[in-house]
Each structure stands twice: as C-alpha cells, then as structure tokens.
Design an enzyme around this catalytic site. Structure first.
Site, PDB file in Angstrom:
ATOM      1  N   THR A  58       0.861  -1.180   0.000  1.00  0.00           N
ATOM      2  CA  THR A  58       0.000   0.000   0.000  1.00  0.00           C
ATOM      3  C   THR A  58       0.902   1.236   0.000  1.00  0.00           C
ATOM      4  O   THR A  58       2.116   1.126  -0.075  1.00  0.00           O
ATOM      5  CB  THR A  58      -0.898   0.027   1.247  1.00  0.00           C
ATOM      6  OG1 THR A  58      -0.102   0.350   2.404  1.00  0.00           O
ATOM      7  CG2 THR A  58      -1.578  -1.317   1.474  1.00  0.00           C
ATOM      8  N   CYS A  59       0.286   2.415   0.137  1.00  0.00           N
ATOM      9  CA  CYS A  59       1.099   3.627   0.152  1.00  0.00           C
ATOM     10  C   CYS A  59       1.962   3.714   1.406  1.00  0.00           C
ATOM     11  O   CYS A  59       2.977   4.422   1.415  1.00  0.00           O
ATOM     12  CB  CYS A  59       0.216   4.877   0.041  1.00  0.00           C
ATOM     13  SG  CYS A  59      -0.973   5.062   1.381  1.00  0.00           S
ATOM     14  N   GLN A 121      -9.473   2.030   5.390  1.00  0.00           N
ATOM     15  CA  GLN A 121      -9.135   1.515   4.060  1.00  0.00           C
ATOM     16  C   GLN A 121      -8.246   0.285   4.109  1.00  0.00           C
ATOM     17  O   GLN A 121      -8.303  -0.572   3.228  1.00  0.00           O
ATOM     18  CB  GLN A 121      -8.428   2.596   3.243  1.00  0.00           C
ATOM     19  CG  GLN A 121      -9.361   3.573   2.556  1.00  0.00           C
ATOM     20  CD  GLN A 121      -8.577   4.563   1.710  1.00  0.00           C
ATOM     21  OE1 GLN A 121      -8.059   5.544   2.228  1.00  0.00           O
ATOM     22  NE2 GLN A 121      -8.484   4.280   0.446  1.00  0.00           N
ATOM     23  N   GLU A 197     -10.175   3.445  -5.215  1.00  0.00           N
ATOM     24  CA  GLU A 197     -10.845   3.614  -3.924  1.00  0.00           C
ATOM     25  C   GLU A 197     -10.452   4.916  -3.241  1.00  0.00           C
ATOM     26  O   GLU A 197     -11.308   5.645  -2.735  1.00  0.00           O
ATOM     27  CB  GLU A 197     -10.512   2.431  -3.009  1.00  0.00           C
ATOM     28  CG  GLU A 197     -11.227   2.479  -1.677  1.00  0.00           C
ATOM     29  CD  GLU A 197     -10.884   1.304  -0.784  1.00  0.00           C
ATOM     30  OE1 GLU A 197     -11.406   1.250   0.345  1.00  0.00           O
ATOM     31  OE2 GLU A 197     -10.087   0.442  -1.202  1.00  0.00           O
ATOM     32  N   THR A 198      -9.143   5.223  -3.217  1.00  0.00           N
ATOM     33  CA  THR A 198      -8.700   6.454  -2.559  1.00  0.00           C
ATOM     34  C   THR A 198      -9.244   7.678  -3.284  1.00  0.00           C
ATOM     35  O   THR A 198      -9.718   8.635  -2.652  1.00  0.00           O
ATOM     36  CB  THR A 198      -7.168   6.513  -2.499  1.00  0.00           C
ATOM     37  OG1 THR A 198      -6.679   5.384  -1.759  1.00  0.00           O
ATOM     38  CG2 THR A 198      -6.688   7.785  -1.823  1.00  0.00           C
ATOM     39  N   ALA A 199      -9.185   7.663  -4.603  1.00  0.00           N
ATOM     40  CA  ALA A 199      -9.713   8.786  -5.385  1.00  0.00           C
ATOM     41  C   ALA A 199     -11.208   8.969  -5.148  1.00  0.00           C
ATOM     42  O   ALA A 199     -11.705  10.105  -5.080  1.00  0.00           O
ATOM     43  CB  ALA A 199      -9.438   8.557  -6.869  1.00  0.00           C
TER      44      ALA A 199
END
Length: 427
Positions: A58-59, A121, A197-199
C-alpha cells in the site's frame, strides 16, 4: 499467557518496510503493483523455500507474511527482486516472528498500525492481498486461518470500540489539509488523479466541502467519467492532464502508477498560466504521482502521505483509548490462533491415521471384489474381509503396546482408556 511456539511448528514471519521504518521516497522503491504481485508471490516462494506467502503493498507499507523455516531468505529475495543493496535495505526493514507476527497482522488489519490511527481503508487492502495470494496459490492452511481471523478481529474492533469514530483516512486527511490554504472551497477547482478507492473517497470529501469544480483524470477514461458523474465533475484522460493543470487550485494524486504523472516543468508552466496564484498539491500515492522537485517552485505547496501524520486530529485521544481496548482483543485472538497451531500436529496424526486406514480398507475391498468375481462365497469373503481389516488396523497399535515397558503405567493407562479396556495388575 501461552509459552512460545513449539519448535515443531513452522515459523510465521512478518517482514518488510512501512511508514515506521522508512519515508515515502524509500517506500516507493519497494512498492508492488497489482499486476506484478502474482508473479512476485510465486517467485518468492520458489526462491526462498517458504511454504506460504502473502504480499501486502500500500502507500504506507510493503510487507511479506510467510510460513516456513526459510524466512531468513526473504530479505535477500526482496532486495534482489527490487534491485537494491541488501546492506542498505536492512536498516529500513522490520522482521517479527510467531506471536509478534500474528499480532502485527491483526494490528495492520484493524488500522492500529496505520499512519492515521483507525483508518478503515487498510482492511480492504489486506483483503485484496489475501485474494491475490489465493489466486497465486501461495496460501495454505496457516495463512488461510490467520487472514480469516484477522478479518474477524478487525470487524470486532470496529464494532466494539471507538477506533473508527469520525472520518479517519488518508483521503480525509488530505482534504482536511487543503483547509489550511483555502476557506472558500465553493470558489475553487480541484483535480483528482486516479479513479480507484482512494480517489473515490477524495471526491466524496471534496464534494462535502462544496467544491465549485471537480476534474477527474485517469488512465481509463470510462472510470474517470463514472466517478465524475457521481460527483458532478468532468473527466479527462492522463494525456489531457498537462493542459488542465493551470485550472486547478488543488491537485490530489491518488493513482496507481509506476512512474511520475506530473513533473516539475508541468507545474512551472501551470503556475505561469495562473499568474503565480498558489497551488496545493497532495500526493497520496506510492509510488508517487507528483515529482518531489515541484516543492522547489514558489507558490507550489507539495505534501505527501508522510506529511499527513502531522495533521491535528480532534478525536485522537478517544481513538487512543479505543486502541488500548483493541490491543486486548488482539491478544485474545492471538492466543486462540496459537492454540490452533499447537493442535495442528495432533490433527496431522489423526489425518494420517485415517488415510492409512482407508488405504488398508481399499486394498482389502478390491481383493474381495476380485475373488467375488471368480465365484467365491460372499458370506465367506465378508467374514475374511472383516477379520483381515481388524488385524491390519490393530497391528501397529498392538506392536506399540507390546513395546511399552510394564513399569510405564501412565502410558498403559492412556492406551487402555483410548481403546476402552481395563488393565489388571498381576496379584
């Protein structure tokens, strides 16, 4: 508290890099795209000899969860796979085993190990990692049990504590950061890069600020159009992105990409067209979407995911209290899994006994079928079959009983109890 795992139980290991051990510039070098994860999992198991492996990228983290006695090889594999110097990578990674590894995975799934405490998330991301492991065939009985239980842990913590109170996510924090620069979102234009999803979360939170205009840029235009329609914006392709940058007061990167999507020269030109009116750029992606060199431009204010940790959260104390409750839940589930792991040798013995008994049964059954086909008396064959089956099934246990010394009364008592018999001492 249970004692350490028995040596006969294969090691569970969590190893990798995350926001505790390295900054975004390093993490993006270790990041795995969805497309390469399947081949990476297969290669990792083949090269290291581990029995099971799942990769979470992930980020904020790229972590490998493995089962097997070759976990020491995983560090060397990761360095080689990402073409990095093992000695330089080592200080930037962590590695924990068994109980600590189990607790770590539960904490990750529950949002307790996230950059923003309690963000929701991560559970979706860890479920995606699990599905990718299933598809690659690198999940066995241990990781299957571990991940299913991690989902249950996360669900219980989310429902029985206040860890998820209010909006806490990287997307929410990114939008919150824009309020440091603008108090008139209803007059501003925002550009979101990505449609995942994040956007989607960023678009929702921006819409809640009454943002005047929303632009969605994405590699697949249809996905951008779908998101834009949901929030009253309009969509562009990545090829159109440079020509639209000057219109945006807020630019948020949230796309999965192996390369930079906006370079310093792009923003330099955009600022010129804006007559140097400031732009706020927030990069939520790993690998990053926005060139770090943008930060050297006057009137361009660039932030990445690591900067979001410094945002003031009014409900942090409440979530920290919830985190303490969550840790207690995690300890209980960890003990439960370790208890299950300890029972696995017995399960394997029972399974092997049943397999051997079925082999004997099948052999005798096939022999009886052949003799029956040659016209032998069925009643006589059944009598022989039952006698042979009894003798063969009891042969090994009988040899074991004969081998036990007479003074080992505890062993004899256990066997007597197992076979529902009684032992009588000689007078």
């Amino acid at each position: 508290m249970l004692t350490p795992l028995d040596e006969t139980i294969k090691t569970i290991t969590a190893y990798g890099i995350n926001h505790h051990t390295a900054d975004a510039a390093v993490r993006e070098k270790i990041a795995f795209s969805l497309a390469e994860t399947a081949s990476a999992l297969t290669d990792c198991r083949r090269q290291t000899g581990v029995d099971e492996v799942v990769l979470l990228s992930t980020c904020n983290r790229s972590e490998l969860y493995t089962v097997g006695d070759h976990s020491a090889h995983v560090a060397a594999w990761l360095a080689a796979y990402k073409h990095l110097d093992p000695a330089a990578l080592a200080p930037l990674t962590f590695q924990v085993h068994n109980r600590d590894a189990i607790r770590h995975i539960y904490r990750v799934a529950s949002g307790l190990d996230s950059l923003i405490l309690g963000e929701p998330q991560i559970l979706g991301q860890i479920k995606q990692a699990y599905r990718l492991g299933q598809q690659a065939g690198t999940i066995g009985s241990v990781l299957e049990r571990l991940f299913q239980q991690s989902f249950a842990v996360a669900k219980q913590i989310r429902h029985s504590t206040a860890i998820g109170a209010n909006n806490v996510s990287v997307a929410a924090a990114g939008v919150k950061l824009t309020h440091r620069f603008f108090d008139d979102h209803d007059r501003r234009t925002a550009l979101i890069i990505g449609a995942g999803e994040t956007a989607q979360l960023v678009a929702k939170y921006l819409k809640d600020t009454d943002i005047k205009r929303l632009i969605i840029a994405n590699r697949t235009l249809a996905h951008a159009q779908k998101l834009a329609e949901e929030h009253g914006g309009f969509a562009i392709s990545l090829e159109q992105l440079p020509a639209q940058l000057h219109e945006a007061d807020i630019i948020i990167g949230a796309a999965r990409s192996d390369c930079l999507l906006i370079h310093r020269e792009h923003i330099k030109e955009a600022l010129k067209r804006r007559r140097n009116r400031l732009q706020v750029l927030i990069d939520l992606a790993i690998p990053r979407n926005l060139d770090p060199a943008i930060d050297s431009l006057n009137q361009a204010f660039l932030y990445d995911v690591d900067d979001l940790a410094q945002i003031i959260d009014d409900n942090l104390k409440a979530r920290q209290s919830a985190a303490r409750q969550a840790e207690a839940i995690i300890n209980l589930y960890s003990d439960d899994l370790i208890g299950w792991l300890r029972s696995k040798p017995q399960q394997q013995i029972v399974r092997k006994m049943r397999e051997n008994a079925n082999i004997i049964r099948e052999q005798l059954l096939q022999e009886s079928y052949r003799r029956l086909a040659h016209g032998e008396d069925p009643a006589h064959l059944l009598e022989q079959l039952s006698r042979k089956l009894t003798n063969k099934l009891l042969h090994n246990p009988s040899e074991l009983i004969h081998a036990i010394p007479p003074d080992h009364k505890d062993w004899l008592a256990i066997i007597a109890d197992t076979f529902k018999t009684e032992t009588h001492e000689n007078p």
